[in-house]
Design an enzyme around this catalytic site. Structure first.
Site, PDB file in Angstrom:
ATOM      1  N   HIS A 148      71.437  21.880 -47.072  1.00  0.00           N
ATOM      2  CA  HIS A 148      70.124  22.151 -47.669  1.00  0.00           C
ATOM      3  C   HIS A 148      69.759  20.987 -48.581  1.00  0.00           C
ATOM      4  CE1 HIS A 148      66.847  24.205 -49.748  1.00  0.00           C
ATOM      5  NE2 HIS A 148      66.837  25.030 -48.733  1.00  0.00           N
ATOM      6  N   ASP A 175      69.189  30.463 -43.105  1.00  0.00           N
ATOM      7  CA  ASP A 175      69.054  30.661 -41.648  1.00  0.00           C
ATOM      8  C   ASP A 175      70.362  30.997 -40.956  1.00  0.00           C
ATOM      9  OD1 ASP A 175      66.772  28.203 -42.206  1.00  0.00           O
ATOM     10  OD2 ASP A 175      66.189  30.059 -41.199  1.00  0.00           O
TER      11      ASP A 175
HETATM   12  C1  SDX Z   1      65.210  25.786 -44.448  1.00  0.00           C
HETATM   13  O1  SDX Z   1      63.509  23.100 -48.188  1.00  0.00           O
HETATM   14  C2  SDX Z   1      63.656  24.367 -48.136  1.00  0.00           C
HETATM   15  O2  SDX Z   1      63.627  25.081 -49.117  1.00  0.00           O
HETATM   16  C3  SDX Z   1      63.837  24.912 -46.743  1.00  0.00           C
HETATM   17  C4  SDX Z   1      64.163  26.390 -46.642  1.00  0.00           C
HETATM   18  C5  SDX Z   1      63.008  27.264 -47.107  1.00  0.00           C
HETATM   19  O3  SDX Z   1      63.251  28.419 -47.486  1.00  0.00           O
HETATM   20  O4  SDX Z   1      61.840  26.800 -47.000  1.00  0.00           O
HETATM   21  O5  SDX Z   1      65.308  26.692 -47.396  1.00  0.00           O
HETATM   22  C6  SDX Z   1      64.410  26.795 -45.190  1.00  0.00           C
HETATM   23  O6  SDX Z   1      64.638  24.929 -43.836  1.00  0.00           O
HETATM   24  C7  SDX Z   1      66.709  25.809 -44.551  1.00  0.00           C
HETATM   25  C8  SDX Z   1      67.388  24.636 -43.762  1.00  0.00           C
HETATM   26  C9  SDX Z   1      67.501  25.046 -42.312  1.00  0.00           C
HETATM   27  N1  SDX Z   1      67.921  23.866 -41.487  1.00  0.00           N
HETATM   28  C10 SDX Z   1      69.150  23.863 -40.954  1.00  0.00           C
HETATM   29  O7  SDX Z   1      70.010  24.718 -41.113  1.00  0.00           O
HETATM   30  C11 SDX Z   1      69.380  22.653 -40.030  1.00  0.00           C
HETATM   31  C12 SDX Z   1      70.742  22.026 -40.335  1.00  0.00           C
HETATM   32  N2  SDX Z   1      70.650  21.375 -41.632  1.00  0.00           N
HETATM   33  C13 SDX Z   1      70.365  19.986 -41.705  1.00  0.00           C
HETATM   34  O8  SDX Z   1      69.535  19.480 -40.725  1.00  0.00           O
HETATM   35  C14 SDX Z   1      70.147  19.478 -43.127  1.00  0.00           C
HETATM   36  O9  SDX Z   1      71.158  19.984 -43.885  1.00  0.00           O
HETATM   37  C15 SDX Z   1      68.834  19.740 -43.817  1.00  0.00           C
HETATM   38  C16 SDX Z   1      67.669  19.296 -42.998  1.00  0.00           C
HETATM   39  C17 SDX Z   1      68.671  21.197 -44.121  1.00  0.00           C
HETATM   40  C18 SDX Z   1      68.830  18.967 -45.135  1.00  0.00           C
HETATM   41  O10 SDX Z   1      68.816  17.623 -44.798  1.00  0.00           O
HETATM   42  P1  SDX Z   1      68.878  16.492 -45.939  1.00  0.00           P
HETATM   43  O11 SDX Z   1      68.735  17.045 -47.294  1.00  0.00           O
HETATM   44  O12 SDX Z   1      67.964  15.399 -45.518  1.00  0.00           O
HETATM   45  O13 SDX Z   1      70.394  16.048 -45.862  1.00  0.00           O
HETATM   46  P2  SDX Z   1      70.873  14.799 -45.091  1.00  0.00           P
HETATM   47  O14 SDX Z   1      70.341  14.848 -43.702  1.00  0.00           O
HETATM   48  O15 SDX Z   1      70.616  13.602 -45.929  1.00  0.00           O
HETATM   49  O16 SDX Z   1      72.452  15.080 -45.020  1.00  0.00           O
HETATM   50  C19 SDX Z   1      73.322  14.566 -45.985  1.00  0.00           C
HETATM   51  C20 SDX Z   1      74.641  14.356 -45.222  1.00  0.00           C
HETATM   52  C21 SDX Z   1      74.475  13.496 -43.971  1.00  0.00           C
HETATM   53  O17 SDX Z   1      75.740  12.909 -43.714  1.00  0.00           O
HETATM   54  P3  SDX Z   1      75.996  11.358 -44.254  1.00  0.00           P
HETATM   55  O18 SDX Z   1      74.871  10.504 -43.665  1.00  0.00           O
HETATM   56  O19 SDX Z   1      75.963  11.447 -45.765  1.00  0.00           O
HETATM   57  O20 SDX Z   1      77.374  11.019 -43.703  1.00  0.00           O
HETATM   58  O21 SDX Z   1      75.105  15.630 -44.743  1.00  0.00           O
HETATM   59  C22 SDX Z   1      75.112  15.617 -43.322  1.00  0.00           C
HETATM   60  C23 SDX Z   1      74.212  14.494 -42.871  1.00  0.00           C
HETATM   61  O22 SDX Z   1      74.595  14.005 -41.594  1.00  0.00           O
HETATM   62  N3  SDX Z   1      74.591  16.922 -42.875  1.00  0.00           N
HETATM   63  C24 SDX Z   1      75.101  17.643 -41.880  1.00  0.00           C
HETATM   64  C25 SDX Z   1      74.342  18.817 -41.859  1.00  0.00           C
HETATM   65  N4  SDX Z   1      73.392  18.792 -42.800  1.00  0.00           N
HETATM   66  C26 SDX Z   1      73.547  17.595 -43.434  1.00  0.00           C
HETATM   67  N5  SDX Z   1      76.112  17.391 -41.020  1.00  0.00           N
HETATM   68  C27 SDX Z   1      76.355  18.367 -40.107  1.00  0.00           C
HETATM   69  N6  SDX Z   1      75.686  19.559 -40.015  1.00  0.00           N
HETATM   70  C28 SDX Z   1      74.664  19.802 -40.873  1.00  0.00           C
HETATM   71  N7  SDX Z   1      73.986  20.953 -40.799  1.00  0.00           N
END
Ligand code: SDX
Length: 435
Positions: A309, A369
């Site tokens: 998140h 989710d």
């Molecule tokens: C919602 O914003 C809100 O409030 C949203 C929400 C709401 O109520 O409105 O809460 C609802 O959208 C919840 C999120 C649902 N999405 C998912 O579950 C999809 C999976 N999650 C990811 O795509 C991700 O965690 C996000 C999109 C939710 C957040 O992305 P960020 O903040 O841009 O984080 P990032 O991509 O910069 O990740 C940081 C690191 C990265 O690794 P490094 O480059 O540091 O090595 O964490 C890793 C990412 O690759 N990472 C994950 C991951 N989420 C982040 N690796 C594997 N699986 C994951 N789910």
């Protein structure tokens, strides 16, 4: 009155220093008022994804990502989930206070007056392909509301704004249920205003005219909880879209349609559908490790859906509440319920991921989710309708934030800057002279 705290920015190239005011809110990190940066230094801030940018002052929702805390107008989500109902939470988000008995009855009556949709919208809906994704239908239908309800589009008129808010809250369940009925080829149902908000939605979704229908009270309570937990969430992607659309003066229905479109993405509201697809693909707890390793592999685009998140770097409090509700619901409905295996895989996946350094170091926890799809599936809601339910719940948050933005004196049309990295200025070359 104490002098405001400041930070000083110094341009080392020129030696110029300017103090910038630190703004403090009720809770959460203070912000630096950077509005004069370009005028003072000729520089803009570069912040892709707005990860460290405050876009507005808001009094609606507060999240402490480190503590895993979520407040709606100051009330903890755990208490609202336990004690309140979705329509009362709608009132709270819209008006900033819990209603007294008179206010509650008046609000209920006002919402009930708007549960039906113009019959023309059903003809509009009948134009979709039989297999259209309900989110695609929802975006179109909600945007089309502005072509039917001309009497509440003056965004400068507080009464128009409030009427639009009531229409959105009241009509989303009817439109969502219509999307479902259309997608399964069943006749539309009409709202029954003597029913509660959630009962009414469930009967529009699952009743057929040929048979009597009484919503299962266990399902009603589980869905009420889901709607409360998804109602608002600060400046998430879809809410920021609604605000940006609203900042141009677009009508409320167009703004909400923009929010629905943004929510559809699997990184945002589409994650609940993606989690179930992922759990079904995992299929058996023995395969979990393989998927966790894929999620860690930079060369593999696969991410653990429902994990991570932008704000929560601890458990999403909504995930904790939903996980317990999953457990209770599956026990109440039938322990051999087909969703039991999915729930067990989800619990096992959570345990494995939370012990894995990759997830620990990046503070990746289950978000709202991760479990929500299991509840929705157990309630008989089809996969393609999961994000529609999320949009139905979040509509009140969107419209409350839209209303707040319109009366915020600081707000003007949203227009981010950029860092241009394209071609340097060059002259046009006639076709015959091109190499
Ligand atoms: C919602 O914003 C809100 O409030 C949203 C929400 C709401 O109520 O409105 O809460 C609802 O959208 C919840 C999120 C649902 N999405 C998912 O579950 C999809 C999976 N999650 C990811 O795509 C991700 O965690 C996000 C999109 C939710 C957040 O992305 P960020 O903040 O841009 O984080 P990032 O991509 O910069 O990740 C940081 C690191 C990265 O690794 P490094 O480059 O540091 O090595 O964490 C890793 C990412 O690759 N990472 C994950 C991951 N989420 C982040 N690796 C594997 N699986 C994951 N789910």
């Amino acid at each position: 009155m104490a002098e405001p705290k400041t930070v000083t920015i110094t341009d080392n190239a020129t030696g110029k220093s300017v103090d910038y005011t630190i703004l403090e809110g009720t809770h959460g990190a203070p912000v630096i008022d950077m509005q004069r940066l370009a005028a003072d230094f000729g520089y803009f801030c570069h912040d892709p994804g707005y990860t460290t940018t405050s876009s507005c002052r808001s009094a609606i929702t507060f999240i402490d990502g480190n503590k895993g805390e979520l407040l709606y107008r100051g009330y903890p989500i755990e208490q609202l989930a336990q004690e309140s109902n979705y329509l009362e939470v709608c009132y709270l988000l819209l008006y900033g206070k819990l209603p007294d008995q008179t206010e509650w009855e008046s609000f209920n009556r006002a919402v009930r007056q708007h549960t039906m949709v113009h019959e023309g919208l059903r003809r509009f809906m009948n134009g979709y392909r039989h297999d259209a994704h309900p989110m695609g239908m929802l975006v179109g239908i909600v945007g089309a509301l502005s072509t039917y309800y001309h009497d509440s589009l003056d965004i400068q008129d507080p009464e128009h704004r409030e009427l639009s808010a009531l229409r959105i809250i009241a009509k989303m369940p009817s439109i969502a249920a219509d999307c479902y009925k259309y997608s399964i080829g069943q006749p539309y149902m009409y709202p029954i205003n003597s029913l509660g908000y959630v009962e009414n939605f469930l009967q529009m979704m699952f009743a057929v005219r040929a048979e009597p229908y009484v919503p299962n009270p266990v399902a009603v309570r589980a869905l009420e909880l889901m709607l409360i937990l998804h109602a608002d969430h600060e400046q998430n992607a879809s809410t920021s879209t609604v605000r940006l659309a609203g900042s141009s003066g677009a009508n409320p229905f167009a703004c909400i349609a923009a929010g629905i479109a943004t929510l559809w993405g699997p990184a945002h509201g589409g994650a609940n559908e993606a989690v179930i697809r992922m759990l079904n693909e995992i299929g058996d707890a023995r395969h979990i490790r393989k998927f966790v390793d894929r999620a860690k592999d930079k060369d593999d685009p696969f991410r653990l859906m429902g994990f991570g998140h932008r704000v929560y770097k601890n458990f999403d409090p909504r995930a904790k509440i939903i996980r317990q509700a999953c457990h209770d619901l599956l026990n109440d409905l039938d322990s051999s319920h087909s969703n039991q295996p999915l729930f067990e895989i989800a619990l096992e996946l959570e345990q494995i991921a939370l012990k894995d350094d990759y997830f620990i170091q990046r503070k990746l926890y289950p978000n709202v989710d991760f479990y929500s799809g299991i509840i929705l599936s157990a309630l008989g809601i089809p996969l393609s309708m999961f994000t529609v339910l999320f949009a139905m719940a979040r509509s009140v948050g969107w419209i409350a934030q839209w209303m707040e933005m319109l009366v915020d004196k600081e707000q003007r049309i949203g227009r981010p800057q950029q860092l241009y990295v394209g071609a340097a200025r060059r002259d046009y070359v006639a076709m015959d002279d091109r190499g």
